[in-house]
Write a protein that holds these residues in place. Structure first.
Motif, PDB file in Angstrom:
ATOM      1  N   ARG A 312       0.838  -1.213   0.000  1.00 35.55           N
ATOM      2  CA  ARG A 312       0.000   0.000   0.000  1.00 35.55           C
ATOM      3  C   ARG A 312       0.863   1.250   0.000  1.00 35.55           C
ATOM      4  O   ARG A 312       1.954   1.259   0.582  1.00 35.55           O
ATOM      5  CB  ARG A 312      -0.884   0.048   1.256  1.00 35.55           C
ATOM      6  CG  ARG A 312      -1.742  -1.168   1.453  1.00 35.55           C
ATOM      7  CD  ARG A 312      -2.721  -1.287   0.316  1.00 35.55           C
ATOM      8  NE  ARG A 312      -3.477  -2.519   0.442  1.00 35.55           N
ATOM      9  CZ  ARG A 312      -4.806  -2.552   0.410  1.00 35.55           C
ATOM     10  NH1 ARG A 312      -5.495  -1.460   0.232  1.00 35.55           N
ATOM     11  NH2 ARG A 312      -5.418  -3.697   0.527  1.00 35.55           N
ATOM     12  N   ARG A 313       0.321   2.310  -0.618  1.00 32.17           N
ATOM     13  CA  ARG A 313       1.019   3.610  -0.562  1.00 32.17           C
ATOM     14  C   ARG A 313       0.558   4.342   0.697  1.00 32.17           C
ATOM     15  O   ARG A 313      -0.650   4.558   0.892  1.00 32.17           O
ATOM     16  CB  ARG A 313       0.670   4.464  -1.775  1.00 32.17           C
ATOM     17  CG  ARG A 313       1.378   4.061  -3.064  1.00 32.17           C
ATOM     18  CD  ARG A 313       1.085   5.091  -4.153  1.00 32.17           C
ATOM     19  NE  ARG A 313       1.580   6.419  -3.798  1.00 32.17           N
ATOM     20  CZ  ARG A 313       0.939   7.555  -4.054  1.00 32.17           C
ATOM     21  NH1 ARG A 313      -0.225   7.553  -4.657  1.00 32.17           N
ATOM     22  NH2 ARG A 313       1.470   8.718  -3.705  1.00 32.17           N
ATOM     23  N   VAL A 314       1.515   4.753   1.527  1.00 33.85           N
ATOM     24  CA  VAL A 314       1.189   5.485   2.754  1.00 33.85           C
ATOM     25  C   VAL A 314       1.995   6.782   2.787  1.00 33.85           C
ATOM     26  O   VAL A 314       3.218   6.749   2.608  1.00 33.85           O
ATOM     27  CB  VAL A 314       1.532   4.657   4.022  1.00 33.85           C
ATOM     28  CG1 VAL A 314       1.031   5.375   5.275  1.00 33.85           C
ATOM     29  CG2 VAL A 314       0.947   3.253   3.938  1.00 33.85           C
ATOM     30  N   VAL A 315       1.315   7.900   3.003  1.00 34.22           N
ATOM     31  CA  VAL A 315       2.037   9.173   3.164  1.00 34.22           C
ATOM     32  C   VAL A 315       1.636   9.803   4.497  1.00 34.22           C
ATOM     33  O   VAL A 315       0.646   9.403   5.110  1.00 34.22           O
ATOM     34  CB  VAL A 315       1.753  10.173   2.005  1.00 34.22           C
ATOM     35  CG1 VAL A 315       1.916   9.508   0.642  1.00 34.22           C
ATOM     36  CG2 VAL A 315       0.379  10.798   2.136  1.00 34.22           C
ATOM     37  N   GLY A 316       2.412  10.775   4.934  1.00 29.54           N
ATOM     38  CA  GLY A 316       2.080  11.516   6.160  1.00 29.54           C
ATOM     39  C   GLY A 316       1.366  12.798   5.786  1.00 29.54           C
ATOM     40  O   GLY A 316       1.591  13.361   4.712  1.00 29.54           O
ATOM     41  N   TYR A 317       0.504  13.287   6.681  1.00 26.06           N
ATOM     42  CA  TYR A 317      -0.206  14.546   6.428  1.00 26.06           C
ATOM     43  C   TYR A 317       0.134  15.527   7.544  1.00 26.06           C
ATOM     44  O   TYR A 317      -0.265  15.339   8.690  1.00 26.06           O
ATOM     45  CB  TYR A 317      -1.719  14.283   6.375  1.00 26.06           C
ATOM     46  CG  TYR A 317      -2.505  15.409   5.728  1.00 26.06           C
ATOM     47  CD1 TYR A 317      -3.039  15.263   4.459  1.00 26.06           C
ATOM     48  CD2 TYR A 317      -2.699  16.622   6.386  1.00 26.06           C
ATOM     49  CE1 TYR A 317      -3.748  16.290   3.852  1.00 26.06           C
ATOM     50  CE2 TYR A 317      -3.401  17.662   5.791  1.00 26.06           C
ATOM     51  CZ  TYR A 317      -3.922  17.482   4.515  1.00 26.06           C
ATOM     52  OH  TYR A 317      -4.625  18.507   3.912  1.00 26.06           O
ATOM     53  N   GLY A 318       0.907  16.572   7.189  1.00 20.50           N
ATOM     54  CA  GLY A 318       1.293  17.616   8.151  1.00 20.50           C
ATOM     55  C   GLY A 318       2.653  17.345   8.772  1.00 20.50           C
ATOM     56  O   GLY A 318       2.796  16.449   9.590  1.00 20.50           O
ATOM     57  N   ALA A 319       3.654  18.119   8.346  1.00 15.83           N
ATOM     58  CA  ALA A 319       5.009  17.960   8.908  1.00 15.83           C
ATOM     59  C   ALA A 319       5.100  18.801  10.180  1.00 15.83           C
ATOM     60  O   ALA A 319       5.808  19.811  10.246  1.00 15.83           O
ATOM     61  CB  ALA A 319       6.060  18.366   7.885  1.00 15.83           C
ATOM     62  N   THR A 320       4.364  18.377  11.177  1.00 15.78           N
ATOM     63  CA  THR A 320       4.301  19.124  12.446  1.00 15.78           C
ATOM     64  C   THR A 320       5.605  18.946  13.230  1.00 15.78           C
ATOM     65  O   THR A 320       6.352  17.989  13.010  1.00 15.78           O
ATOM     66  CB  THR A 320       3.160  18.564  13.307  1.00 15.78           C
ATOM     67  OG1 THR A 320       3.399  17.159  13.494  1.00 15.78           O
ATOM     68  CG2 THR A 320       1.809  18.716  12.642  1.00 15.78           C
ATOM     69  N   ALA A 321       5.802  19.837  14.197  1.00 14.41           N
ATOM     70  CA  ALA A 321       6.922  19.650  15.132  1.00 14.41           C
ATOM     71  C   ALA A 321       6.678  18.374  15.934  1.00 14.41           C
ATOM     72  O   ALA A 321       7.596  17.600  16.207  1.00 14.41           O
ATOM     73  CB  ALA A 321       7.023  20.863  16.054  1.00 14.41           C
ATOM     74  N   LYS A 322       5.408  18.162  16.298  1.00 16.64           N
ATOM     75  CA  LYS A 322       5.039  16.954  17.047  1.00 16.64           C
ATOM     76  C   LYS A 322       5.478  15.679  16.340  1.00 16.64           C
ATOM     77  O   LYS A 322       5.842  14.693  16.975  1.00 16.64           O
ATOM     78  CB  LYS A 322       3.508  16.883  17.215  1.00 16.64           C
ATOM     79  CG  LYS A 322       2.922  17.922  18.122  1.00 16.64           C
ATOM     80  CD  LYS A 322       1.408  17.757  18.260  1.00 16.64           C
ATOM     81  CE  LYS A 322       0.650  18.181  17.025  1.00 16.64           C
ATOM     82  NZ  LYS A 322       0.745  19.617  16.725  1.00 16.64           N
ATOM     83  N   SER A 323       5.417  15.703  14.995  1.00 16.67           N
ATOM     84  CA  SER A 323       5.716  14.479  14.241  1.00 16.67           C
ATOM     85  C   SER A 323       7.167  14.039  14.429  1.00 16.67           C
ATOM     86  O   SER A 323       7.493  12.869  14.255  1.00 16.67           O
ATOM     87  CB  SER A 323       5.399  14.654  12.758  1.00 16.67           C
ATOM     88  OG  SER A 323       6.344  15.498  12.138  1.00 16.67           O
ATOM     89  N   ALA A 324       8.048  14.964  14.814  1.00 19.25           N
ATOM     90  CA  ALA A 324       9.449  14.574  15.038  1.00 19.25           C
ATOM     91  C   ALA A 324       9.511  13.522  16.141  1.00 19.25           C
ATOM     92  O   ALA A 324      10.255  12.544  16.040  1.00 19.25           O
ATOM     93  CB  ALA A 324      10.289  15.794  15.410  1.00 19.25           C
ATOM     94  N   THR A 325       8.718  13.722  17.179  1.00 18.35           N
ATOM     95  CA  THR A 325       8.717  12.758  18.288  1.00 18.35           C
ATOM     96  C   THR A 325       8.143  11.425  17.831  1.00 18.35           C
ATOM     97  O   THR A 325       8.701  10.363  18.118  1.00 18.35           O
ATOM     98  CB  THR A 325       7.912  13.324  19.478  1.00 18.35           C
ATOM     99  OG1 THR A 325       8.566  14.513  19.934  1.00 18.35           O
ATOM    100  CG2 THR A 325       7.834  12.324  20.629  1.00 18.35           C
ATOM    101  N   VAL A 326       7.033  11.462  17.085  1.00 16.87           N
ATOM    102  CA  VAL A 326       6.415  10.212  16.627  1.00 16.87           C
ATOM    103  C   VAL A 326       7.381   9.454  15.720  1.00 16.87           C
ATOM    104  O   VAL A 326       7.648   8.267  15.922  1.00 16.87           O
ATOM    105  CB  VAL A 326       5.125  10.495  15.830  1.00 16.87           C
ATOM    106  CG1 VAL A 326       4.473   9.198  15.385  1.00 16.87           C
ATOM    107  CG2 VAL A 326       4.162  11.313  16.653  1.00 16.87           C
ATOM    108  N   LEU A 327       7.909  10.137  14.709  1.00 11.99           N
ATOM    109  CA  LEU A 327       8.728   9.448  13.708  1.00 11.99           C
ATOM    110  C   LEU A 327      10.015   8.903  14.315  1.00 11.99           C
ATOM    111  O   LEU A 327      10.401   7.765  14.058  1.00 11.99           O
ATOM    112  CB  LEU A 327       9.035  10.382  12.529  1.00 11.99           C
ATOM    113  CG  LEU A 327       7.811  10.975  11.801  1.00 11.99           C
ATOM    114  CD1 LEU A 327       8.257  11.849  10.629  1.00 11.99           C
ATOM    115  CD2 LEU A 327       6.876   9.887  11.292  1.00 11.99           C
TER     116      LEU A 327
END
Ligand code: SAH
Ligand code: TYD
Ligand code: ZN
Length: 408
Positions: A312-327
């Motif tokens: 499946r193709r999966v992309v992220g939505y919103g390069a938030t500052a929060k996403s740094a912690t998740v990724l």
């Protein structure tokens, strides 16, 4: 042994409850051609046994985070633009009614709030160390000074402009470890009947939703009514009002005034009692938070791996500052996310810090919808769902991880 640190507010003992490991600066989006070494620090958080303040165990130097290239532009969300327009109107009506009132904002960013104050012809000053975003504020007619708000800069404002009727800060006070300098500055700057109004992500919501991505370099503190009441007292200030806000996944707006100058609103006592009952910083509640975060991390990684294995193709939505912690905490990189779409030009064509996923413009998403979109800007879910109905219509699915991992 559980690591401890010294409380930045009361010098009590902070006991760690969550270790996110090595993390990069959350807003340090990287030019793909840049081969220099990335900066990492240890992101771990704890709670003070004495004043209950939730805080980071280590501090990142402020100049590393807030500078000319700071890429967060507050006006990027229409819901937030509306929120700050009505906030400005409320501040003007409630706290700036006298002759020639003076409004000061900490972290005015691109002028999203002060624009309305400037248009109303009210005397104001925005303190903003990040020069890039502040240029946008100036273009809107906002008066900005490029400096960190702290005691010395507050005294200078008092000398040049006189006392402030209201000092306001949104999503900024929680970014500041040096609270003593800031609160001493605020008490020196405020007029006798003046107020300090600030709003930040609420630890009560973070605890409830296990929204662990509210922890990143810039969020040094996660406040509660209890910890803010305790902190304010040390500076002769009193918590006189609290208001729950739906913004950024659940925030609180606090109003501080000089001790004894105003009668606290009933909402203050009610929320303090509720927090007492929830025992938000008790070892039991904190360890349950840590456990839920660990479970969500496992489920999210499992889900992403399974989607990849199914092609499946999966992309992220919103390069938030929060996403740094998740990724970075979950080890999610370009093998699991094709790219992340974001409307901020300053982030596009760059790699996410630490995890190195390419950030692309919104068109990259709409031109060829993926099968799944990981909603990293979950705090803007309503706004995003309203404008992305085409994605669902085309058979796309949202993957969410707050409050738990699910596809919708
Ligand atoms: N108020 C805006 C911006 C939040 S981002 C909003 O709610 O969307 C936080 C901002 O605070 C950044 O623009 C950063 O440059 C600024 N900032 C950080 N430390 C500061 C300080 N000591 N004084 C004033 N602004 C500060
Ligand atoms: P936000 O969640 O507000 O803050 P933080 O960076 O502190 O975690 O960031 C939202 C990001 O999502 C920002 O880079 C702009 C982007 N965005 C979009 O790409 N599309 C949208 O519709 C919205 C609302 C935001
Ligand atoms: Zn403390």
């Amino acid at each position: 042994m559980v690591p401890t640190a010294t409380c930045r507010v009361c010098a009590g003992t902070v006991t760690e409850f969550m270790d996110f490991g090595r993390q990069p600066l959350s807003d340090a989006f990287r030019d793909p051609a840049d081969t220099s070494e990335e900066f990492f620090y240890r992101l771990a958080v704890g709670a003070c046994a004495d004043c209950e303040m939730v805080q980071m165990m280590e501090e990142v130097p402020r100049e590393r985070m807030f500078h000319e290239g700071y890429p967060y532009y507050s006006s990027g969300s229409s819901v937030m633009r509306d929120h700050f327009r009505s906030t400005a109107q409320k501040l003007l009506a409630e706290h700036a009614a006298g002759d020639d009132p003076f409004v000061v904002e900490l972290g005015c960013n691109d002028g999203v709030m002060l624009e309305t104050v400037a248009r109303a012809g009210v005397r104001h000053l925005g303190m903003e160390p990040s020069t890039g975003v502040s240029e946008v504020a100036r273009d809107k007619g906002v008066r900005v000074r490029n400096a960190f708000f702290e005691k010395a800069t507050a005294l200078r404002i008092r000398e040049e402009d006189g006392p402030a009727d209201v000092v306001y800060a949104a999503n900024t006070f929680c970014h500041i470890p040096y609270v003593d300098s800031v609160l001493e500055g605020i008490t020196a700057l405020l007029a006798p009947g003046g107020v300090f109004v600030f709003e930040d992500p609420y630890f009560g919501d973070v605890s409830e939703k296990a929204s662990f991505d509210q922890f990143y370099d810039e969020h040094f503190f996660l406040f509660t009514a209890t910890s803010v009441r305790n902190m304010a007292r040390r500076f002769g200030l009193e918590l006189v009002d609290v208001e729950r806000l739906p913004t950024h996944g659940g925030e609180l707006r606090y109003t501080l005034a000089r001790e004894g100058s105003r009668t606290p609103a009933p909402a203050v006592g009610a929320l303090l009692a509720e927090e007492d009952k929830r025992a938000l910083t008790s070892p039991e509640v904190l360890s349950s938070f840590t456990r839920r975060v660990g479970e969500n991390r496992e489920r999210l990684v499992e889900e992403l791996r399974s989607l990849r294995d199914q092609g499946r193709r999966v992309v992220g939505y919103g390069a938030t500052a929060k996403s740094a912690t998740v990724l970075n905490f979950c080890g999610i990189g370009p093998d699991l996310l094709e790219f992340i779409c974001d409307t901020t030009p300053a982030k596009q064509g760059r790699l996410t810090p630490g995890s190195h996923v390419m950030v692309r413009d919104h068109g990259a998403f709409t031109d060829s919808y993926p099968d799944y979109a990981l909603l990293l800007a979950w705090n803007h879910a309503e706004e995003i769902m309203a404008k992305e109905t085409g994605f669902r219509d085309a058979g796309g699915r949202w993957l969410r991880y707050v409050p738990d991992v699910r596809t919708t």
